[in-house]
Design a protein around this motif. Structure first.
Motif, PDB file in Angstrom:
ATOM      1  N   ALA A  84       0.511  -1.545  -0.172  1.00 27.19           N
ATOM      2  CA  ALA A  84      -0.105  -0.045  -0.142  1.00 27.19           C
ATOM      3  C   ALA A  84       0.774   1.619   0.020  1.00 27.19           C
ATOM      4  N   ASP A  85       2.093   1.211   0.983  1.00 27.01           N
ATOM      5  CA  ASP A  85       2.902   2.618   0.601  1.00 27.01           C
ATOM      6  C   ASP A  85       4.395   2.730   0.370  1.00 27.01           C
ATOM      7  N   PRO A  86       4.719   1.682  -1.208  1.00 24.42           N
ATOM      8  CA  PRO A  86       6.050   1.493  -1.377  1.00 24.42           C
ATOM      9  C   PRO A  86       7.274   2.743  -1.281  1.00 24.42           C
ATOM     10  N   LEU A  87       6.365   3.205  -1.174  1.00 24.09           N
ATOM     11  CA  LEU A  87       7.206   4.358  -1.327  1.00 24.09           C
ATOM     12  C   LEU A  87       7.776   5.099   0.153  1.00 24.09           C
ATOM     13  N   GLY A  88       6.707   5.113   1.349  1.00 23.96           N
ATOM     14  CA  GLY A  88       6.871   5.300   2.143  1.00 23.96           C
ATOM     15  C   GLY A  88       8.193   3.350   2.533  1.00 23.96           C
ATOM     16  N   TYR A  89       8.508   2.574   2.314  1.00 23.49           N
ATOM     17  CA  TYR A  89       8.767   1.653   2.513  1.00 23.49           C
ATOM     18  C   TYR A  89      10.517   2.392   2.020  1.00 23.49           C
ATOM     19  N   TYR A  90      10.764   2.236   0.482  1.00 21.63           N
ATOM     20  CA  TYR A  90      11.618   2.393   0.539  1.00 21.63           C
ATOM     21  C   TYR A  90      11.912   3.814   1.252  1.00 21.63           C
ATOM     22  N   ASP A  91      11.752   4.262   0.800  1.00 20.32           N
ATOM     23  CA  ASP A  91      12.176   5.518   1.842  1.00 20.32           C
ATOM     24  C   ASP A  91      12.800   5.510   3.439  1.00 20.32           C
ATOM     25  N   ALA A  92      12.103   4.258   4.825  1.00 19.06           N
ATOM     26  CA  ALA A  92      12.722   3.901   5.361  1.00 19.06           C
ATOM     27  C   ALA A  92      13.786   2.797   5.440  1.00 19.06           C
ATOM     28  N   ASN A  93      13.561   1.755   4.626  1.00 20.28           N
ATOM     29  CA  ASN A  93      14.649   0.959   4.423  1.00 20.28           C
ATOM     30  C   ASN A  93      15.724   0.746   3.482  1.00 20.28           C
ATOM     31  N   VAL A  94      15.005   1.892   2.619  1.00 20.49           N
ATOM     32  CA  VAL A  94      16.539   1.880   1.591  1.00 20.49           C
ATOM     33  C   VAL A  94      17.002   3.081   1.819  1.00 20.49           C
ATOM     34  N   VAL A 148      19.058  -3.304   0.167  1.00 19.80           N
ATOM     35  CA  VAL A 148      20.182  -3.510   0.731  1.00 19.80           C
ATOM     36  C   VAL A 148      20.874  -4.177   0.735  1.00 19.80           C
ATOM     37  N   GLU A 149      20.968  -5.244   0.099  1.00 24.34           N
ATOM     38  CA  GLU A 149      21.960  -6.231   0.393  1.00 24.34           C
ATOM     39  C   GLU A 149      22.512  -5.923  -0.920  1.00 24.34           C
ATOM     40  N   ARG A 150      22.614  -5.141  -2.305  1.00 24.49           N
ATOM     41  CA  ARG A 150      23.273  -4.805  -2.983  1.00 24.49           C
ATOM     42  C   ARG A 150      24.272  -3.946  -2.767  1.00 24.49           C
TER      43      ARG A 150
END
Length: 329
Positions: A84-94, A148-150
């Protein structure tokens, strides 16, 4: 030794912190408490804030100039939320991980142990996967772990860091001393849903009974969270032997080495509780997979580690923690 644990107020991070303390390693906790519990940090050096906050990181490093390793657990982890919130996840996690790594590198903190996930694997066959298995993240959450692994792999190749990515399979249970456990009283994984159904007296929906597994139900590798925590302690203690100048990046599966089907997990739950669980068979859900289990040869070779706790112990500890959590509020 001293380690910085990002996300150290969460389920896995707090359990790692306890395992570190038991091994004579001092944990320093950085967590924004968006999902973590402050009481998991009692008696520990704790900093409330964001992993990308440069001023806060500088304060931590000034207070603890003797940090040896960073264990990076901080992440958003709810798969449907990531859809539902991919942008939020890419921001927080990556994006925030990149900011964290840059800041650490600039302060000569270059040893990183990363909490990765087996969700990066294809996982369609119900069979074992090793670290060279096909990568096919099935959600934005899983994609953030692979990204993040990459990033770590490329940064290690450049000499900016050395890193060990520990690919968790399916954590269950709690700290056996009940110092920490799942913060969510109604977790969404299979064991959590089994526990919720039993508590409510409602049938447990068994989603899919025609998977290519030994009994037709889905299969996962359920690894006790304390076994995961022990692996992090070993990774910290042996870091320079594992992530060397010649091989500065390593990815390692953490699982039991054998799968447990949903029917078998139900049987383990019934054996621990002594009560039957009503089950209703339903169709597969969109996006479901047969699952996979870890091939753990590399964990044995590099860490000298293997999972020691049985599925029933994970069920028992999860139930004991749920009872304690109900009293904590």
């Amino acid at each position: 030794m001293k380690v910085l644990i990002t996300g150290g107020a969460g389920y896995i991070g707090a359990t790692i912190a306890s395992a570190c303390e038991d091994a004579g390693i001092t944990p320093v906790i950085l967590d924004d408490l968006s999902t973590g519990r402050a009481d998991f940090c009692t008696g520990r050096a704790f900093y409330d804030g964001d992993i990308a906050d440069a001023a806060l990181l500088d304060r931590i490093l000034a207070d603890h100039p003797d940090l040896d390793v960073v264990i990076h657990c901080a992440a958003r982890i709810v798969v449907p939320e990531s859809v539902a919130d991919p942008l939020g996840y890419y921001d927080a996690n990556v994006a925030k991980t990149v900011a964290l790594l840059q800041h650490l590198r600039d302060r000569d903190i270059t040893r990183v142990v990363f909490s990765s996930s087996a969700s990066i694997y294809l996982g369609e066959s119900g069979e074992g996967v090793d670290e060279s298995a096909p990568i096919a993240p099935g959600s934005p959450y899983a994609t953030t772990k692979w990204m993040v692994e990459r990033i770590l792999q490329d940064a290690a190749a450049s000499g900016a860091v050395r890193a060990i990515s520990l690919r968790y399979f399916n954590p269950i249970g709690a700290d056996p001393q009940l110092r920490s456990g799942l913060q969510n009283p109604q977790p969404s994984h299979a064991l959590g849903r089994i526990m919720s159904a039993a508590a409510a007296g409602t049938p447990f929906p068994l989603t899919g009974t025609d998977w290519p597994t030994r009994d037709g139900s889905g299969l996962r590798d359920y690894v006790h969270v304390w076994d995961l925590a022990r692996a992090h302690v070993i990774a910290v203690q042996r870091f320079d032997e594992i992530a060397t100048a010649d091989e500065p990046y390593q990815a390692i599966n953490l699982g039991t080495g054998s799968g447990v089907t949903v029917r078998e997990l139900i049987a383990a739950f019934e054996a621990v509780t002594g009560e039957p669980l009503e089950v209703v068979e339903v169709d597969r859900r969109p996006g479901d997979q047969a699952g996979a289990f870890a091939i753990v040869d590399r964990a044995g070779d590099l860490l000298g580690w293997r999972a020691e706790r049985l599925t029933a112990e994970g069920v028992r500890d999860a139930l004991a923690w749920a009872q304690k959590l109900a009293t904590l509020g």
